[in-house]
Design a protein around this motif. Structure first.
Motif, PDB file in Angstrom:
ATOM      1  N   GLN A 107       9.490 -53.326  -6.630  1.00  0.00           N
ATOM      2  CA  GLN A 107      10.178 -53.045  -5.369  1.00  0.00           C
ATOM      3  C   GLN A 107       9.710 -51.729  -4.755  1.00  0.00           C
ATOM      4  O   GLN A 107       9.803 -51.541  -3.547  1.00  0.00           O
ATOM      5  CB  GLN A 107      11.691 -53.005  -5.599  1.00  0.00           C
ATOM      6  CG  GLN A 107      12.299 -54.373  -5.841  1.00  0.00           C
ATOM      7  CD  GLN A 107      13.802 -54.308  -6.058  1.00  0.00           C
ATOM      8  OE1 GLN A 107      14.288 -53.546  -6.903  1.00  0.00           O
ATOM      9  NE2 GLN A 107      14.539 -55.104  -5.304  1.00  0.00           N
ATOM     10  N   ARG A 108       9.205 -50.842  -5.599  1.00  0.00           N
ATOM     11  CA  ARG A 108       8.687 -49.560  -5.104  1.00  0.00           C
ATOM     12  C   ARG A 108       7.208 -49.650  -4.751  1.00  0.00           C
ATOM     13  O   ARG A 108       6.592 -48.630  -4.417  1.00  0.00           O
ATOM     14  CB  ARG A 108       8.909 -48.469  -6.147  1.00  0.00           C
ATOM     15  CG  ARG A 108      10.371 -48.185  -6.451  1.00  0.00           C
ATOM     16  CD  ARG A 108      10.532 -46.916  -7.288  1.00  0.00           C
ATOM     17  NE  ARG A 108       9.877 -47.023  -8.580  1.00  0.00           N
ATOM     18  CZ  ARG A 108      10.458 -47.481  -9.690  1.00  0.00           C
ATOM     19  NH1 ARG A 108      11.726 -47.897  -9.643  1.00  0.00           N
ATOM     20  NH2 ARG A 108       9.786 -47.528 -10.832  1.00  0.00           N
ATOM     21  N   GLY A 109       6.645 -50.851  -4.827  1.00  0.00           N
ATOM     22  CA  GLY A 109       5.257 -51.041  -4.433  1.00  0.00           C
ATOM     23  C   GLY A 109       4.246 -51.008  -5.556  1.00  0.00           C
ATOM     24  O   GLY A 109       3.037 -50.985  -5.292  1.00  0.00           O
ATOM     25  N   ASP A 110       4.683 -51.029  -6.800  1.00  0.00           N
ATOM     26  CA  ASP A 110       3.780 -51.017  -7.958  1.00  0.00           C
ATOM     27  C   ASP A 110       3.160 -52.404  -8.121  1.00  0.00           C
ATOM     28  O   ASP A 110       3.835 -53.358  -8.497  1.00  0.00           O
ATOM     29  CB  ASP A 110       4.560 -50.624  -9.214  1.00  0.00           C
ATOM     30  CG  ASP A 110       3.655 -50.418 -10.422  1.00  0.00           C
ATOM     31  OD1 ASP A 110       2.673 -51.169 -10.573  1.00  0.00           O
ATOM     32  OD2 ASP A 110       3.954 -49.519 -11.245  1.00  0.00           O
ATOM     33  N   GLU A 111       1.863 -52.513  -7.831  1.00  0.00           N
ATOM     34  CA  GLU A 111       1.192 -53.816  -7.880  1.00  0.00           C
ATOM     35  C   GLU A 111       1.086 -54.355  -9.306  1.00  0.00           C
ATOM     36  O   GLU A 111       1.164 -55.571  -9.518  1.00  0.00           O
ATOM     37  CB  GLU A 111      -0.195 -53.711  -7.250  1.00  0.00           C
ATOM     38  CG  GLU A 111      -0.158 -53.439  -5.755  1.00  0.00           C
ATOM     39  CD  GLU A 111      -1.539 -53.435  -5.134  1.00  0.00           C
ATOM     40  OE1 GLU A 111      -2.526 -53.725  -5.864  1.00  0.00           O
ATOM     41  OE2 GLU A 111      -1.642 -53.151  -3.937  1.00  0.00           O
ATOM     42  N   PHE A 137       4.322 -55.897 -10.107  1.00  0.00           N
ATOM     43  CA  PHE A 137       4.479 -57.181  -9.415  1.00  0.00           C
ATOM     44  C   PHE A 137       3.737 -58.280 -10.162  1.00  0.00           C
ATOM     45  O   PHE A 137       4.224 -59.408 -10.266  1.00  0.00           O
ATOM     46  CB  PHE A 137       3.981 -57.090  -7.974  1.00  0.00           C
ATOM     47  CG  PHE A 137       4.230 -58.341  -7.187  1.00  0.00           C
ATOM     48  CD1 PHE A 137       5.470 -58.574  -6.599  1.00  0.00           C
ATOM     49  CD2 PHE A 137       3.241 -59.319  -7.055  1.00  0.00           C
ATOM     50  CE1 PHE A 137       5.715 -59.745  -5.878  1.00  0.00           C
ATOM     51  CE2 PHE A 137       3.479 -60.486  -6.349  1.00  0.00           C
ATOM     52  CZ  PHE A 137       4.724 -60.696  -5.760  1.00  0.00           C
ATOM     53  N   ARG A 181       7.355 -60.374   0.282  1.00  0.00           N
ATOM     54  CA  ARG A 181       7.859 -59.747   1.510  1.00  0.00           C
ATOM     55  C   ARG A 181       9.300 -59.283   1.364  1.00  0.00           C
ATOM     56  O   ARG A 181       9.681 -58.198   1.824  1.00  0.00           O
ATOM     57  CB  ARG A 181       7.743 -60.736   2.671  1.00  0.00           C
ATOM     58  CG  ARG A 181       8.129 -60.168   4.025  1.00  0.00           C
ATOM     59  CD  ARG A 181       8.229 -61.274   5.056  1.00  0.00           C
ATOM     60  NE  ARG A 181       9.379 -62.140   4.789  1.00  0.00           N
ATOM     61  CZ  ARG A 181       9.404 -63.441   5.049  1.00  0.00           C
ATOM     62  NH1 ARG A 181       8.347 -64.057   5.555  1.00  0.00           N
ATOM     63  NH2 ARG A 181      10.490 -64.148   4.796  1.00  0.00           N
ATOM     64  N   PRO A 216      11.785 -56.061  -1.709  1.00  0.00           N
ATOM     65  CA  PRO A 216      12.531 -54.804  -1.579  1.00  0.00           C
ATOM     66  C   PRO A 216      14.021 -55.002  -1.309  1.00  0.00           C
ATOM     67  O   PRO A 216      14.833 -54.122  -1.609  1.00  0.00           O
ATOM     68  CB  PRO A 216      11.842 -54.108  -0.397  1.00  0.00           C
ATOM     69  CG  PRO A 216      10.449 -54.645  -0.412  1.00  0.00           C
ATOM     70  CD  PRO A 216      10.604 -56.078  -0.821  1.00  0.00           C
TER      71      PRO A 216
END
Length: 203
Positions: free
Chosen positions: A22-26, A29, A66, A69
């Protein structure tokens, strides 16, 4: 031989992975994707058939990425949340489809197939196969979807109920009846008792 609940992926720390994703850590994910995708693809495949499953699952993951978050809840509940998104994308796909596929029918089409006495045992030996999905789809639709969500996606009754818009008790009963019916088919067909036992453990 396969077991009914082998569709469920090994346990990972989804709380940590989801929070980081959710914090953008690929990398996180990818952990979430690997933990959820195998069962999600099987579920989508049961709804739209194998021909379109990859495309529909990809559409679902675009929305998951998408909207991640905004996801709220413990990490493990990501499976149910993802299943709801995938089910909605699958239903949209079915509505938009101008004609039914000739092969690889989803649940709606498979329910119309004649029963085959040899499919039930194989369904529990290999949940991901077309014959397995056909056997599950021979159940009434409510039971079929409950079994798919509980056994293939590995959701608990509360999460499955949220996906289907039903009460947890109704999902538990539908799962119980569906799996019991498959166990009865195994016994009637003289399949090995260890497979029947594996079904009973999932009730």
């Amino acid at each position: 031989m396969g077991r009914v609940c082998e569709g469920v992926a090994p346990e990972v720390d989804l709380d940590t992975a989801v929070s980081a994703a959710q914090r953008g850590d690929e990398t996180a994910f990818r952990v979430v994707y690997r933990a959820v995708q195998p069962q999600l693809l099987q579920y989508v495949r049961s709804l739209v058939g194998p021909v379109d499953a990859e495309d529909v699952a990809s559409e679902a993951w675009l929305q998951i990425a998408r909207d991640l978050p905004n996801f709220r809840g413990p990490g493990e509940s990501i499976r149910g949340w993802a299943a709801r998104i995938a089910r909605n994308r699958a239903l949209d796909h079915i509505r938009a489809r101008s004609r039914r596929p000739v092969s690889g029918a989803g649940v709606d089409e498979l329910v119309q197939l004649p029963d085959r006495s040899d499919t039930a045992g194989e369904a529990l030996d290999a949940v991901a196969t077309d014959r397995a999905l056909a056997a599950i789809a021979s159940l009434p639709r409510e039971q079929a979807e409950a079994v798919l969500l509980r056994v293939v996606m590995g959701l608990d009754s509360t999460s499955a109920a949220l996906v289907l818009g039903k009460r947890p008790g109704s999902v538990r009963m539908a799962t119980h009846r569906g799996l019991r019916r498959l166990a009865e088919l195994l016994e009637n067909d003289g399949q090995r008792s260890d497979v029947t036992f594996s079904v009973s453990k999932a009730l």
